[in-house]
Scaffold this active site. Sequence first.
Site, mmCIF file in Angstrom:
data_model
loop_
_atom_site.group_PDB
_atom_site.id
_atom_site.type_symbol
_atom_site.label_atom_id
_atom_site.label_comp_id
_atom_site.label_asym_id
_atom_site.label_seq_id
_atom_site.Cartn_x
_atom_site.Cartn_y
_atom_site.Cartn_z
ATOM 1 C CB ILE A 19 -3.494 5.303 5.718
ATOM 2 C CG1 ILE A 19 -4.459 4.648 4.779
ATOM 3 C CG2 ILE A 19 -4.371 6.493 6.560
ATOM 4 C CD1 ILE A 19 -5.388 3.948 5.263
ATOM 5 C CG HIS A 41 -8.346 8.459 -5.146
ATOM 6 N ND1 HIS A 41 -7.831 7.671 -4.277
ATOM 7 C CD2 HIS A 41 -9.699 8.298 -5.404
ATOM 8 C CE1 HIS A 41 -9.070 6.622 -4.141
ATOM 9 N NE2 HIS A 41 -9.960 7.276 -4.764
ATOM 10 C CB SER A 79 -9.775 13.355 -7.985
ATOM 11 O OG SER A 79 -10.928 12.879 -8.362
ATOM 12 C CD GLU A 124 -12.990 13.024 4.562
ATOM 13 O OE1 GLU A 124 -13.252 14.510 4.722
ATOM 14 O OE2 GLU A 124 -14.098 12.468 4.193
HETATM 15 N N1 LIG Z 1 -4.215 10.920 5.890
HETATM 16 C C1 LIG Z 1 -4.125 10.486 4.433
HETATM 17 N N2 LIG Z 1 -3.467 9.707 3.886
HETATM 18 C C2 LIG Z 1 -3.351 9.435 2.809
HETATM 19 C C3 LIG Z 1 -4.015 9.965 1.801
HETATM 20 C C4 LIG Z 1 -4.810 11.010 2.367
HETATM 21 O O1 LIG Z 1 -5.878 11.465 1.453
HETATM 22 N N3 LIG Z 1 -4.980 11.098 3.603
HETATM 23 N N4 LIG Z 1 -4.161 9.406 0.577
HETATM 24 C C5 LIG Z 1 -3.505 8.181 0.043
HETATM 25 C C6 LIG Z 1 -3.214 7.564 -1.235
HETATM 26 N N5 LIG Z 1 -4.440 6.632 -1.393
HETATM 27 C C7 LIG Z 1 -5.435 6.540 -2.318
HETATM 28 O O2 LIG Z 1 -5.294 7.750 -3.100
HETATM 29 C C8 LIG Z 1 -4.480 5.586 -0.288
HETATM 30 C C9 LIG Z 1 -3.220 4.801 0.086
HETATM 31 C C10 LIG Z 1 -3.103 3.676 0.649
HETATM 32 C C11 LIG Z 1 -4.384 3.118 1.308
HETATM 33 C C12 LIG Z 1 -4.341 2.070 2.173
HETATM 34 O O3 LIG Z 1 -5.358 1.424 2.713
HETATM 35 N N6 LIG Z 1 -2.887 1.574 2.673
HETATM 36 C C13 LIG Z 1 -2.891 0.553 3.771
HETATM 37 C C14 LIG Z 1 -1.774 -0.480 3.042
HETATM 38 C C15 LIG Z 1 -2.186 -0.811 1.830
HETATM 39 C C16 LIG Z 1 -0.849 -1.477 1.236
HETATM 40 O O4 LIG Z 1 0.081 -1.834 1.808
HETATM 41 O O5 LIG Z 1 -1.132 -1.897 -0.013
HETATM 42 C C17 LIG Z 1 -2.472 1.364 4.961
HETATM 43 O O6 LIG Z 1 -1.655 2.115 5.032
HETATM 44 O O7 LIG Z 1 -2.433 0.505 6.051
HETATM 45 C C18 LIG Z 1 -5.487 3.680 1.227
HETATM 46 C C19 LIG Z 1 -5.622 5.026 0.177
HETATM 47 C C20 LIG Z 1 -2.043 8.111 0.744
HETATM 48 N N7 LIG Z 1 -2.287 8.463 2.374
HETATM 49 N N1 LIG Z 2 -4.806 5.248 -3.648
HETATM 50 C C1 LIG Z 2 -3.491 5.530 -4.090
HETATM 51 C C2 LIG Z 2 -3.548 5.211 -5.489
HETATM 52 O O1 LIG Z 2 -3.996 3.962 -5.817
HETATM 53 N N2 LIG Z 2 -2.858 5.801 -6.512
HETATM 54 C C3 LIG Z 2 -2.486 5.307 -7.636
HETATM 55 O O2 LIG Z 2 -1.707 4.517 -7.922
HETATM 56 C C4 LIG Z 2 -1.141 4.341 -9.284
HETATM 57 C C5 LIG Z 2 0.437 4.578 -9.302
HETATM 58 O O3 LIG Z 2 0.826 4.408 -10.299
HETATM 59 P P1 LIG Z 2 2.460 5.032 -10.695
HETATM 60 O O4 LIG Z 2 3.339 3.945 -9.640
HETATM 61 O O5 LIG Z 2 2.630 4.090 -11.969
HETATM 62 O O6 LIG Z 2 2.390 6.273 -10.619
HETATM 63 C C6 LIG Z 2 -1.898 5.501 -9.870
HETATM 64 O O7 LIG Z 2 -2.901 5.218 -10.689
HETATM 65 C C7 LIG Z 2 -2.384 6.305 -8.855
HETATM 66 O O8 LIG Z 2 -3.677 7.077 -9.286
#
Ligand SMILES: Nc1nc2c(c(=O)[nH]1)N[C@@H](CN(C=O)c1ccc(C(=O)N[C@@H](CCC(=O)O)C(=O)O)cc1)CN2
Ligand SMILES: NCC(=O)N[C@@H]1O[C@H](COP(=O)([O-])[O-])[C@@H](O)[C@H]1O
Length: 216
Positions: A95, A112, A139, A146
């Site tokens: 995040i 995502h 998506s 957010e």
């Molecule tokens: N500010 C934002 N940061 C991120 C976004 C966003 O839209 N706004 N998208 C994410 C990607 N993502 C889902 O698509 C996502 C990635 C990571 C996490 C999460 O909970 N991470 C944890 C650690 C999890 C782990 O190490 O396995 C954390 O950061 O504490 C949720 C959603 C990328 N960032």
């Molecule tokens: N929340 C973020 C998330 O879950 N992203 C997802 O991680 C995978 C990465 O695959 P890749 O490393 O093979 O591209 C993909 O499926 C992407 O949508």
Amino acid sequence: MSDKKRIVVLISGSGSNLQALIDACGTGHIAGEVVGVVSNIADAFGLTRAENAGVANQVLSHREFSSRDAYDQQLIQCIDEYTPDLVVLAGFMRILTPEFVQHYQGKLLNIHPSLLPKYQGLNTHQRAIDAGDETHGVSVHFVTEELDGGPVILQAKVPVFAEDTASDLAERVHEQEHRIYPLVVNWFCQDRLTMSENCAILDNEPLAENGYANEE
Ligand SMILES: Nc1nc2c(c(=O)[nH]1)N[C@@H](CN(C=O)c1ccc(C(=O)N[C@@H](CCC(=O)O)C(=O)O)cc1)CN2
Ligand SMILES: NCC(=O)N[C@@H]1O[C@H](COP(=O)([O-])[O-])[C@@H](O)[C@H]1O
């Protein structure tokens, strides 16, 4: 002087989306070049993919920083060394802080694995299965503060079958991811895609909340 857009990709894992982007740049389906890859995980296979493609790559482990802010500040330094036109999250599992997002606002994309706004966050495939959804998908959106709440640009749908495991669904979603992410990245590289007032704009037309179209 190349007029190709400079793309930096952030990863945490396998990098199949990174590979799709590298391949699309190579075939000319993206008017850009992946100039750098940064991973927060040292053994991410995506780093091998970058190396094999001759793309500069590095690890910046979040575990070596005392805070999320400190990590993101260093991550900005690393990324800006590549002078990017676009920063692409491709399975980047951290995040990002408001400061990071603001620094790259409007040129920061994420993919995502759900049909946003459904299933923001993690574990989306199992959540769709547990909910009994008959349709799932992916998506591509601009990144905002957010989490997974930024303006959607393009979605693609996949069917959910009764016997599906999360892995089956992930594989079906991946196929669509590798199709639509290069499309969206190319729109940006062609200067057709922008973000304004938390809305995605394509060819000067504001996109609906679920993006350009629900791709089947
Ligand atoms: N500010 C934002 N940061 C991120 C976004 C966003 O839209 N706004 N998208 C994410 C990607 N993502 C889902 O698509 C996502 C990635 C990571 C996490 C999460 O909970 N991470 C944890 C650690 C999890 C782990 O190490 O396995 C954390 O950061 O504490 C949720 C959603 C990328 N960032
Ligand atoms: N929340 C973020 C998330 O879950 N992203 C997802 O991680 C995978 C990465 O695959 P890749 O490393 O093979 O591209 C993909 O499926 C992407 O949508």
